[in-house]
Every structure is written in structure tokens, then in C-alpha cells.
Scaffold this motif. Structure first.
Motif, PDB file in Angstrom:
ATOM      1  N   MET A  34       0.818  -1.206   0.000  1.00  0.00           N
ATOM      2  CA  MET A  34       0.000   0.000   0.000  1.00  0.00           C
ATOM      3  C   MET A  34       0.851   1.254   0.000  1.00  0.00           C
ATOM      4  O   MET A  34       1.991   1.237   0.483  1.00  0.00           O
ATOM      5  N   TYR A  36       0.276   5.218   1.306  1.00  0.00           N
ATOM      6  CA  TYR A  36      -0.565   6.178   2.003  1.00  0.00           C
ATOM      7  C   TYR A  36       0.019   7.582   1.808  1.00  0.00           C
ATOM      8  O   TYR A  36       1.230   7.754   1.718  1.00  0.00           O
ATOM      9  N   GLN A  38       0.001  11.383   3.638  1.00  0.00           N
ATOM     10  CA  GLN A  38      -0.299  12.052   4.901  1.00  0.00           C
ATOM     11  C   GLN A  38       0.033  13.537   4.784  1.00  0.00           C
ATOM     12  O   GLN A  38       1.188  13.925   4.644  1.00  0.00           O
ATOM     13  N   GLY A  43      -4.195  12.419   9.675  1.00  0.00           N
ATOM     14  CA  GLY A  43      -3.892  10.999   9.610  1.00  0.00           C
ATOM     15  C   GLY A  43      -3.627  10.577   8.176  1.00  0.00           C
ATOM     16  O   GLY A  43      -4.061  11.231   7.233  1.00  0.00           O
ATOM     17  N   PRO A  44      -2.897   9.476   7.970  1.00  0.00           N
ATOM     18  CA  PRO A  44      -2.660   8.981   6.609  1.00  0.00           C
ATOM     19  C   PRO A  44      -3.961   8.533   5.943  1.00  0.00           C
ATOM     20  O   PRO A  44      -4.905   8.117   6.619  1.00  0.00           O
ATOM     21  N   LEU A  46      -5.296   6.139   2.451  1.00  0.00           N
ATOM     22  CA  LEU A  46      -4.835   5.198   1.444  1.00  0.00           C
ATOM     23  C   LEU A  46      -4.900   5.817   0.057  1.00  0.00           C
ATOM     24  O   LEU A  46      -5.904   6.385  -0.357  1.00  0.00           O
ATOM     25  N   TYR A  49      -3.288   0.547  -3.604  1.00  0.00           N
ATOM     26  CA  TYR A  49      -3.126  -0.785  -3.018  1.00  0.00           C
ATOM     27  C   TYR A  49      -2.864  -1.776  -4.144  1.00  0.00           C
ATOM     28  O   TYR A  49      -3.545  -1.779  -5.159  1.00  0.00           O
ATOM     29  N   LEU A  88       3.839   7.300   2.641  1.00  0.00           N
ATOM     30  CA  LEU A  88       4.243   6.143   3.439  1.00  0.00           C
ATOM     31  C   LEU A  88       3.925   4.866   2.684  1.00  0.00           C
ATOM     32  O   LEU A  88       2.795   4.694   2.203  1.00  0.00           O
ATOM     33  N   PHE A 101       5.006  -0.349   8.256  1.00  0.00           N
ATOM     34  CA  PHE A 101       5.084   0.905   7.507  1.00  0.00           C
ATOM     35  C   PHE A 101       6.536   1.324   7.319  1.00  0.00           C
ATOM     36  O   PHE A 101       7.386   1.088   8.185  1.00  0.00           O
ATOM     37  N   GLY A 102       6.798   1.975   6.190  1.00  0.00           N
ATOM     38  CA  GLY A 102       8.060   2.670   6.017  1.00  0.00           C
ATOM     39  C   GLY A 102       8.029   3.961   6.818  1.00  0.00           C
ATOM     40  O   GLY A 102       7.000   4.351   7.352  1.00  0.00           O
TER      41      GLY A 102
END
Lengths: 111, 114
Positions: A34, A36, A38, A43-44, A46, A49, A88, A101-102
Motif C-alpha cells: 500500500m 498512504y 499524509q 492521519g494517513p 490510502l 493498493y 508512506l 510501515f516505512g
């Protein structure tokens, strides 16, 4: 070694540029990938995907997964100042609800 | 419209205090998550719950506990706050049934422990 590595940036590009964001990972069991976005103080959310390998396109965004190299990418075409955010990557394997997560790449698109 | 709300945007607490962070989702999602986000470390999973009264430890559960008595609410508890728990806390929820990967995040709670 972290399970997921992502260049933190910041990355500054002029408006209209093609942006390439990348993550590498070490766990070959990851199947779900995924991206994301931000925005500051939010908040992040999506963005893209992809399941397993391959490409996926949505408007100006393309996500690529290369499982043989354990490498995923997000391309943004015709980048806009509104794309300025932290991006992210996230991934998980099929046997868990746990997402890795990265650290995120900060992108700034200059008008 | 999908909504995840967190009880506070900003919180200041003293070392040793018990801290409650509340998260509510209105989407009937089975899965809920608590993350903390720190510069250079990204999002790290503290706890997740795959259904009511179910919980599993994430990567950094030490110093935290959680409660999920109702489907829509997932609480994170800092039993005795410490300065190294100063962070941004993010809650997320996810629908399990359709196999989709979308996590819906709340706006975050920025916690400062003095």
C-alpha cells in the motif's frame, strides 16, 4: 536491518515533474502493498493498493511491485503543489493483520 | 462517509499519570489499530484488535494496554506515562470481511508527557 526501508527525503520537485518514490523490504512473505499519503497534522489516507506483483494505475498515480527485487514504487505524473505531503509505504503478509510501515518520504512540489 | 475520531487532538500529561486515549469508528469495522508515529521511525504498531474483546500485541506494546469492549471503540491506556511516550498517536480501523486493505485513520492525538 529494518523490515521496510524508505528514503525520508525531503524531495523537492518543480510542478509538472514526474516523481518516483520507493521502498525496499526484506520479508519475502509480504503480499499486500500500500501507499498512504499524509498531509501535515492529518492521519494517513490510502492512495494505492496492490496485491502481489505488478502495476496499478489510478489517474496520475502508478504503483509498481517487483517481488523478485523486494522493491515497490509509486510514480506521480504531472505533480501538483497539492501533492506536497509525506508518502508512506505499508505492507503485510497474508497470515497476519499486522502492517509494517516505512518511515515516509516528505515530498514538496514547488509552484 | 467513513469516520474515525480520536478523543483529543493535543494532550499534556505529567510523568506517572494514567492516560486514556479513545478512538471511535462509525463504520462497523472489525479491525482496529493503535500506532505511534515518531520522526525517523515512522508508524509503529502498538496493539491491534481483530474483533470485540480480541487484542494482539504489535511491535512496541511495552508500557501500553488496550481495551475493546464495544466494536466501535478502541482505547489505548498508558498505565504510568513516561517522557519517552511523548509522541503522535494514531488510531485506525479496517473492514475485515471484503479482504480490502484500506485502513482509515483518525486525525491523531499529539501527547506530551512532562
Amino acid at each position: 536491518q529494518k523490515e521496510v526501508e524508505q528514503d525520508p527525503g525531503p524531495l523537492s520537485v518543480p510542478e509538472g515533474a514526474i516523481v518516483s518514490l520507493n521502498c525496499t523490504y526484506s520479508n519475502s512473505a509480504f503480499q499486500y502493498f500500500m501507499w498512504y499519503r499524509q498531509y501535515s497534522r492529518k492521519g494517513p489516507e490510502l492512495l494505492m493498493y496492490t496485491y502481489s506483483s505488478g502495476n496499478k494505475e489510478d489517474g496520475r498515480f502508478t504503483a509498481q511491485v517487483d517481488k523478485s527485487s523486494k522493491y515497490i514504487s509509486l510514480f506521480i505524473r504531472d505533480s501538483q503543489p497539492s501533492d506536497s505531503a509525506t508518502y508512506l509505504c505499508a505492507m503485510r503478509d497474508s497470515g497476519t493483520y499486522k502492517y509494517i510501515f516505512g518511515t515516509g518520504t516528505r515530498l514538496k512540489v514547488l509552484a | 462517509d467513513v469516520k474515525v475520531t480520536q478523543s483529543s487532538r493535543y494532550l499534556v500529561k505529567r510523568t506517572g499519570e494514567k492516560v486514556f486515549l479513545e478512538c471511535v469508528q462509525d463504520m462497523d469495522h472489525e479491525n482496529m489499530f493503535w500506532y505511534r508515529q515518531d520522526p525517523g521511525l515512522g508508524l509503529r504498531l502498538i496493539y491491534f484488535s481483530y474483533d470485540v474483546k480480541m487484542k494482539e500485541k504489535g511491535d512496541i506494546p511495552e508500557g501500553y494496554s488496550v481495551s475493546r469492549e464495544k466494536k466501535e471503540r478502541f482505547s489505548l491506556i498508558l498505565e504510568s506515562a513516561s517522557t519517552n511516550q511523548t509522541s503522535m498517536y494514531l488510531c485506525a480501523s479496517r473492514l475485515d470481511r471484503d479482504g480490502g486493505e484500506t485502513q482509515y485513520f483518525g486525525p491523531g492525538t499529539r501527547l506530551l508527557v512532562l
